[in-house]
Design a protein around this motif. Structure first.
Motif, PDB file in Angstrom:
ATOM      1  N   LEU A  33       0.908  -1.162  -0.057  1.00 57.33           N
ATOM      2  CA  LEU A  33      -0.177   0.015  -0.187  1.00 57.33           C
ATOM      3  C   LEU A  33       0.977   1.262   0.032  1.00 57.33           C
ATOM      4  CD1 LEU A  33      -2.817  -1.043   2.662  1.00 57.33           C
ATOM      5  CD2 LEU A  33      -2.963  -1.102   0.185  1.00 57.33           C
ATOM      6  N   LEU A  34       2.068   1.342   0.192  1.00 53.95           N
ATOM      7  CA  LEU A  34       2.903   2.297   0.582  1.00 53.95           C
ATOM      8  C   LEU A  34       3.520   2.956  -0.780  1.00 53.95           C
ATOM      9  CD1 LEU A  34       5.177   1.151   3.601  1.00 53.95           C
ATOM     10  CD2 LEU A  34       3.120   2.393   3.647  1.00 53.95           C
ATOM     11  N   GLY A  35       3.806   4.204  -0.559  1.00 57.86           N
ATOM     12  CA  GLY A  35       4.227   4.921  -1.753  1.00 57.86           C
ATOM     13  C   GLY A  35       3.465   5.266  -2.812  1.00 57.86           C
TER      14      GLY A  35
ATOM     15  N   ASP B 148     -10.614  11.765  -5.177  1.00 62.32           N
ATOM     16  CA  ASP B 148      -9.958  11.736  -3.888  1.00 62.32           C
ATOM     17  C   ASP B 148      -8.900  10.633  -3.825  1.00 62.32           C
ATOM     18  OD1 ASP B 148     -11.834  13.610  -3.557  1.00 62.32           O
ATOM     19  OD2 ASP B 148     -12.832  12.675  -1.777  1.00 62.32           O
ATOM     20  N   LEU B 149      -7.852  10.816  -2.977  1.00 58.10           N
ATOM     21  CA  LEU B 149      -7.077   9.793  -2.964  1.00 58.10           C
ATOM     22  C   LEU B 149      -6.930   9.289  -1.410  1.00 58.10           C
ATOM     23  CD1 LEU B 149      -4.139  12.005  -4.732  1.00 58.10           C
ATOM     24  CD2 LEU B 149      -5.781   9.937  -5.660  1.00 58.10           C
ATOM     25  N   MET B 150      -6.509   8.031  -1.326  1.00 50.70           N
ATOM     26  CA  MET B 150      -6.306   7.472   0.006  1.00 50.70           C
ATOM     27  C   MET B 150      -4.659   7.176   0.072  1.00 50.70           C
ATOM     28  SD  MET B 150      -8.120   4.199   1.820  1.00 50.70           S
ATOM     29  CE  MET B 150      -8.189   3.284   0.270  1.00 50.70           C
ATOM     30  N   VAL B 151      -4.011   7.792   1.107  1.00 49.26           N
ATOM     31  CA  VAL B 151      -2.469   7.342   0.926  1.00 49.26           C
ATOM     32  C   VAL B 151      -2.155   6.813   2.471  1.00 49.26           C
ATOM     33  CG1 VAL B 151      -0.474   8.697   0.972  1.00 49.26           C
ATOM     34  CG2 VAL B 151      -2.322   9.632  -0.122  1.00 49.26           C
TER      35      VAL B 151
ATOM     36  N   LEU C 204      -5.647  -7.382  -3.378  1.00 49.08           N
ATOM     37  CA  LEU C 204      -4.559  -6.523  -3.301  1.00 49.08           C
ATOM     38  C   LEU C 204      -3.448  -6.798  -4.019  1.00 49.08           C
ATOM     39  CD1 LEU C 204      -3.276  -3.978  -1.719  1.00 49.08           C
ATOM     40  CD2 LEU C 204      -2.732  -5.584   0.301  1.00 49.08           C
ATOM     41  N   SER C 205      -2.841  -5.886  -4.815  1.00 52.36           N
ATOM     42  CA  SER C 205      -1.943  -6.117  -5.545  1.00 52.36           C
ATOM     43  C   SER C 205      -1.275  -4.805  -5.721  1.00 52.36           C
ATOM     44  CB  SER C 205      -2.333  -6.420  -7.026  1.00 52.36           C
ATOM     45  OG  SER C 205      -2.982  -5.683  -7.710  1.00 52.36           O
ATOM     46  N   THR C 206       0.097  -4.707  -6.613  1.00 51.69           N
ATOM     47  CA  THR C 206       0.773  -3.366  -6.557  1.00 51.69           C
ATOM     48  C   THR C 206       0.089  -2.211  -7.347  1.00 51.69           C
ATOM     49  OG1 THR C 206       1.890  -4.293  -8.569  1.00 51.69           O
ATOM     50  CG2 THR C 206       3.123  -4.637  -6.494  1.00 51.69           C
TER      51      THR C 206
END
Length: 156
Positions: A40-42, A76-79, A131-133
């Motif tokens: 999930l990161l980056g 909208d973005l989820m970070v 969940l994948s890249t």
């Protein structure tokens, strides 16, 4: 009639005109960054599809409500951050220009195939469907109802 009610409730839930800024001062219990969580990161995760899935005696009935969601909400973005914090960001377009760019901050954790978001002690549990890249599909059950949301995000 029930399908119309579901769609109307979904529209109300997903397209409110103003977003109340929420933040969490309550740290997560024993945050552990797992290998799956590192996926999930980056990235900025952008919502691209929302479906309402009704569980009926004859099976599932699916309503794609993506086109009913305000376009200012769809960017909208989820970070997710490696310290266990997350934020919801307005993206490029805001429905109300005076709204804060970040409208929710809290803590996140992956456990038992769920994404747990924690804001001020209140948990929201999403069941991870995929969940994948580059994609994230979450199931959000609606407590006490016979339907759930299926929300698809892509990594930008």
């Amino acid at each position: 009639m029930k399908n119309i009610l579901i769609v109307l409730l979904s529209l109300y839930f997903l397209t409110s005109c103003t977003k109340n800024y929420q933040t969490s001062q309550t740290p997560p219990p024993d945050f552990e960054l797992t290998e799956e969580g590192k996926t999930l990161l980056g990235k900025n995760w952008s919502e691209v599809a929302v479906k309402v899935i009704e569980d009926t005696p004859s099976g599932e009935h699916k309503n794609d409500i993506t086109n009913q969601i305000n376009t200012t909400d769809l960017d909208d973005l989820m970070v997710f951050q490696k310290d266990g914090t997350y934020r919801f960001d307005e993206g490029e377009r805001k429905m109300v220009e005076q709204n804060s760019q970040v409208y929710e901050k809290g803590y996140w954790q992956l456990k038992n195939n769920q994404l747990v978001l924690l804001v001020d002690g209140a948990e929201t549990l999403y069941q991870i469907q995929r969940l994948s890249t580059d994609s994230l599909v979450l199931k959000l059950p609606v407590k006490g109802e016979d339907y759930h949301y299926l929300i698809t995000y892509v990594a930008l």
